[in-house]
Write a protein that holds these residues in place. Sequence first.
Motif, PDB file in Angstrom:
ATOM      1  N   GLY A 136       4.006   3.548  10.142  1.00  0.00           N
ATOM      2  CA  GLY A 136       4.496   4.889  10.425  1.00  0.00           C
ATOM      3  C   GLY A 136       4.198   5.846   9.280  1.00  0.00           C
ATOM      4  O   GLY A 136       4.382   5.499   8.115  1.00  0.00           O
ATOM      5  N   VAL A 137       3.712   7.024   9.614  1.00  0.00           N
ATOM      6  CA  VAL A 137       3.410   8.059   8.620  1.00  0.00           C
ATOM      7  C   VAL A 137       4.404   9.196   8.782  1.00  0.00           C
ATOM      8  O   VAL A 137       4.599   9.710   9.885  1.00  0.00           O
ATOM      9  N   SER A 138       5.051   9.600   7.694  1.00  0.00           N
ATOM     10  CA  SER A 138       6.013  10.703   7.720  1.00  0.00           C
ATOM     11  C   SER A 138       5.754  11.634   6.547  1.00  0.00           C
ATOM     12  O   SER A 138       5.652  11.190   5.399  1.00  0.00           O
ATOM     13  N   ARG A 139       5.590  12.916   6.850  1.00  0.00           N
ATOM     14  CA  ARG A 139       5.295  13.918   5.836  1.00  0.00           C
ATOM     15  C   ARG A 139       4.046  13.570   5.026  1.00  0.00           C
ATOM     16  O   ARG A 139       3.973  13.814   3.829  1.00  0.00           O
ATOM     17  N   GLY A 140       3.101  12.977   5.719  1.00  0.00           N
ATOM     18  CA  GLY A 140       1.817  12.660   5.088  1.00  0.00           C
ATOM     19  C   GLY A 140       1.833  11.433   4.208  1.00  0.00           C
ATOM     20  O   GLY A 140       0.838  11.159   3.524  1.00  0.00           O
ATOM     21  N   GLU A 141       2.924  10.683   4.212  1.00  0.00           N
ATOM     22  CA  GLU A 141       3.006   9.521   3.333  1.00  0.00           C
ATOM     23  C   GLU A 141       3.430   8.273   4.111  1.00  0.00           C
ATOM     24  O   GLU A 141       4.075   8.363   5.162  1.00  0.00           O
ATOM     25  N   PHE A 142       3.055   7.108   3.582  1.00  0.00           N
ATOM     26  CA  PHE A 142       3.489   5.858   4.189  1.00  0.00           C
ATOM     27  C   PHE A 142       3.502   4.755   3.135  1.00  0.00           C
ATOM     28  O   PHE A 142       2.863   4.843   2.088  1.00  0.00           O
ATOM     29  N   ILE A 143       4.270   3.729   3.437  1.00  0.00           N
ATOM     30  CA  ILE A 143       4.295   2.517   2.615  1.00  0.00           C
ATOM     31  C   ILE A 143       4.137   1.324   3.543  1.00  0.00           C
ATOM     32  O   ILE A 143       4.827   1.229   4.565  1.00  0.00           O
ATOM     33  N   TYR A 144       3.224   0.448   3.202  1.00  0.00           N
ATOM     34  CA  TYR A 144       3.006  -0.763   3.988  1.00  0.00           C
ATOM     35  C   TYR A 144       3.136  -1.961   3.068  1.00  0.00           C
ATOM     36  O   TYR A 144       2.531  -2.009   1.996  1.00  0.00           O
ATOM     37  N   GLN A 145       3.939  -2.935   3.484  1.00  0.00           N
ATOM     38  CA  GLN A 145       4.124  -4.152   2.703  1.00  0.00           C
ATOM     39  C   GLN A 145       3.809  -5.374   3.554  1.00  0.00           C
ATOM     40  O   GLN A 145       4.114  -5.410   4.745  1.00  0.00           O
ATOM     41  N   ALA A 146       3.194  -6.362   2.923  1.00  0.00           N
ATOM     42  CA  ALA A 146       2.856  -7.602   3.624  1.00  0.00           C
ATOM     43  C   ALA A 146       3.010  -8.772   2.671  1.00  0.00           C
ATOM     44  O   ALA A 146       2.738  -8.659   1.475  1.00  0.00           O
ATOM     45  N   SER A 147       3.462  -9.889   3.207  1.00  0.00           N
ATOM     46  CA  SER A 147       3.575 -11.109   2.415  1.00  0.00           C
ATOM     47  C   SER A 147       2.304 -11.916   2.611  1.00  0.00           C
ATOM     48  O   SER A 147       2.000 -12.353   3.728  1.00  0.00           O
ATOM     49  N   ILE A 148       1.526 -12.091   1.557  1.00  0.00           N
ATOM     50  CA  ILE A 148       0.273 -12.839   1.652  1.00  0.00           C
ATOM     51  C   ILE A 148       0.213 -13.862   0.530  1.00  0.00           C
ATOM     52  O   ILE A 148       0.815 -13.693  -0.529  1.00  0.00           O
ATOM     53  N   SER A 149      -0.517 -14.934   0.769  1.00  0.00           N
ATOM     54  CA  SER A 149      -0.664 -15.982  -0.244  1.00  0.00           C
ATOM     55  C   SER A 149      -2.072 -16.050  -0.798  1.00  0.00           C
ATOM     56  O   SER A 149      -2.310 -16.678  -1.836  1.00  0.00           O
ATOM     57  N   ASP A 150      -3.025 -15.420  -0.110  1.00  0.00           N
ATOM     58  CA  ASP A 150      -4.423 -15.429  -0.557  1.00  0.00           C
ATOM     59  C   ASP A 150      -5.009 -14.025  -0.423  1.00  0.00           C
ATOM     60  O   ASP A 150      -4.526 -13.213   0.385  1.00  0.00           O
ATOM     61  N   PRO A 151      -6.051 -13.720  -1.184  1.00  0.00           N
ATOM     62  CA  PRO A 151      -6.729 -12.425  -1.022  1.00  0.00           C
ATOM     63  C   PRO A 151      -7.180 -12.228   0.422  1.00  0.00           C
ATOM     64  O   PRO A 151      -7.697 -13.157   1.048  1.00  0.00           O
ATOM     65  N   THR A 152      -6.970 -11.050   0.945  1.00  0.00           N
ATOM     66  CA  THR A 152      -7.256 -10.754   2.349  1.00  0.00           C
ATOM     67  C   THR A 152      -7.856  -9.358   2.470  1.00  0.00           C
ATOM     68  O   THR A 152      -7.427  -8.436   1.775  1.00  0.00           O
ATOM     69  N   THR A 153      -8.831  -9.204   3.356  1.00  0.00           N
ATOM     70  CA  THR A 153      -9.389  -7.882   3.617  1.00  0.00           C
ATOM     71  C   THR A 153      -8.677  -7.277   4.818  1.00  0.00           C
ATOM     72  O   THR A 153      -8.739  -7.808   5.926  1.00  0.00           O
ATOM     73  N   ILE A 171       0.860  -1.180   0.000  1.00  0.00           N
ATOM     74  CA  ILE A 171       0.000   0.000   0.000  1.00  0.00           C
ATOM     75  C   ILE A 171       0.896   1.229   0.000  1.00  0.00           C
ATOM     76  O   ILE A 171       1.795   1.350   0.840  1.00  0.00           O
ATOM     77  N   GLU A 172       0.663   2.132  -0.932  1.00  0.00           N
ATOM     78  CA  GLU A 172       1.350   3.423  -0.952  1.00  0.00           C
ATOM     79  C   GLU A 172       0.314   4.488  -0.625  1.00  0.00           C
ATOM     80  O   GLU A 172      -0.624   4.702  -1.387  1.00  0.00           O
ATOM     81  N   GLY A 173       0.481   5.129   0.528  1.00  0.00           N
ATOM     82  CA  GLY A 173      -0.525   6.069   0.994  1.00  0.00           C
ATOM     83  C   GLY A 173      -0.045   7.503   1.051  1.00  0.00           C
ATOM     84  O   GLY A 173       1.126   7.771   1.322  1.00  0.00           O
ATOM     85  N   SER A 174      -0.964   8.428   0.804  1.00  0.00           N
ATOM     86  CA  SER A 174      -0.673   9.850   0.874  1.00  0.00           C
ATOM     87  C   SER A 174      -1.899  10.564   1.438  1.00  0.00           C
ATOM     88  O   SER A 174      -2.998  10.460   0.864  1.00  0.00           O
ATOM     89  N   PHE A 175      -1.732  11.273   2.564  1.00  0.00           N
ATOM     90  CA  PHE A 175      -2.860  11.934   3.208  1.00  0.00           C
ATOM     91  C   PHE A 175      -2.553  13.384   3.552  1.00  0.00           C
ATOM     92  O   PHE A 175      -1.582  13.678   4.259  1.00  0.00           O
ATOM     93  N   LYS A 176      -3.380  14.252   3.067  1.00  0.00           N
ATOM     94  CA  LYS A 176      -3.282  15.667   3.397  1.00  0.00           C
ATOM     95  C   LYS A 176      -3.782  15.875   4.830  1.00  0.00           C
ATOM     96  O   LYS A 176      -4.778  15.290   5.243  1.00  0.00           O
ATOM     97  N   GLY A 177      -3.079  16.696   5.584  1.00  0.00           N
ATOM     98  CA  GLY A 177      -3.516  17.003   6.944  1.00  0.00           C
ATOM     99  C   GLY A 177      -3.099  15.973   7.972  1.00  0.00           C
ATOM    100  O   GLY A 177      -3.523  16.021   9.123  1.00  0.00           O
ATOM    101  N   PHE A 178      -2.282  15.019   7.578  1.00  0.00           N
ATOM    102  CA  PHE A 178      -1.789  14.006   8.504  1.00  0.00           C
ATOM    103  C   PHE A 178      -0.283  13.901   8.290  1.00  0.00           C
ATOM    104  O   PHE A 178       0.206  13.034   7.582  1.00  0.00           O
ATOM    105  N   ASN A 179       0.450  14.833   8.896  1.00  0.00           N
ATOM    106  CA  ASN A 179       1.875  14.963   8.616  1.00  0.00           C
ATOM    107  C   ASN A 179       2.704  13.816   9.173  1.00  0.00           C
ATOM    108  O   ASN A 179       3.542  13.248   8.485  1.00  0.00           O
ATOM    109  N   GLN A 180       2.450  13.460  10.423  1.00  0.00           N
ATOM    110  CA  GLN A 180       3.264  12.439  11.064  1.00  0.00           C
ATOM    111  C   GLN A 180       2.453  11.710  12.125  1.00  0.00           C
ATOM    112  O   GLN A 180       1.597  12.290  12.784  1.00  0.00           O
ATOM    113  N   GLY A 181       2.717  10.433  12.284  1.00  0.00           N
ATOM    114  CA  GLY A 181       2.002   9.652  13.286  1.00  0.00           C
ATOM    115  C   GLY A 181       2.011   8.179  12.954  1.00  0.00           C
ATOM    116  O   GLY A 181       2.868   7.700  12.215  1.00  0.00           O
TER     117      GLY A 181
END
Length: 333
Positions: free
Chosen positions: A54-71, A27-37
Amino acid sequence: MKKACLFVFLVSLLLLSCGDSQKNFKIEGSFKGFNQGELYVYSMDGSRKLDTIGVSRGEFIYQASISDPTTLVIVFPNYSELPVFAEPGVTVKMKGDASHLKETEVKGTDINKAMTEFRLKTCNMMPPEVVSEATKFINEQPSSPVSIYLLNKYFIQTPNPDYDKVQSLANTILKAQPDNQQIAKINKQIESLKALKIGSRLPSFNAAGLNGESFSSTDLNAKVNVITLWASWNYESINIQNMLARLKRQHEGSIKVLSISIDGSVKDCRNIVDRDSIRWTTVCDGRMWDTPVLQKIGMSYLPDNIVVDGQGKILARTLSYQELSKKIEELIE
């Protein structure tokens, strides 16, 4: 000979790397108004424990190893939630404004596009209208993973579920997804949950506390007994915990409490229990919504609570902070 061996080794390494990359979800995320947290993320079916992003400068990257579709469900600091439908080898992009989370766009797959369209369509609707739209979506697209999320969000994880409607919608989804274990599990539980009404008896159960102590339904034998559901990232549920601690001190011997935490981290749960000096049994096994005792007593809303008398009769369910405080005082008086 050496060249041939080297070639085979490199090809094998390449194939192995490709196989691993097919399991990576990002997931590559970008949020206005959420600088860090920090954000939290967990899987709706309990297959993945709670992770921190972790969110830095309004952006974050989340990676996960999955083998099946997951919500996956992302939890924001204000406890708002956004679902993301993860698939092996896929990257999705999230873009939004922290002050208008319902309007966040999630792109990358058709399923996430469908969920985004539903949120944008319903973001300014009143709750009954949203429920109506969720019903329409489930009936029109029962084979979509979005339908299972909507069933949980708007029909099960609510203060007073209409289990007849839940069962009808679950049957619709199950007919379209006969091999889906998640919806089969929901469908199987509904009959037992329908019996957990005010006036009925609490099902018998056994559970283990954080310190290894055993706790059973027969231990709820005080004048007033409360089972409360909480999480370290849910402010309202922690407030209820603190209120129960205060009332328990004021009415020593008249109140018994059992807390169940859906934290994915047992350590985080223990930190809150120690910080707030919780002196009663707390159940937390890191399995979140899949904690066995929750399936037994039908708690599916956060925060949630059940009030029973000394004989195990259910007196009230899913009360707000004010309602629960008032109910306990009335029963003690």
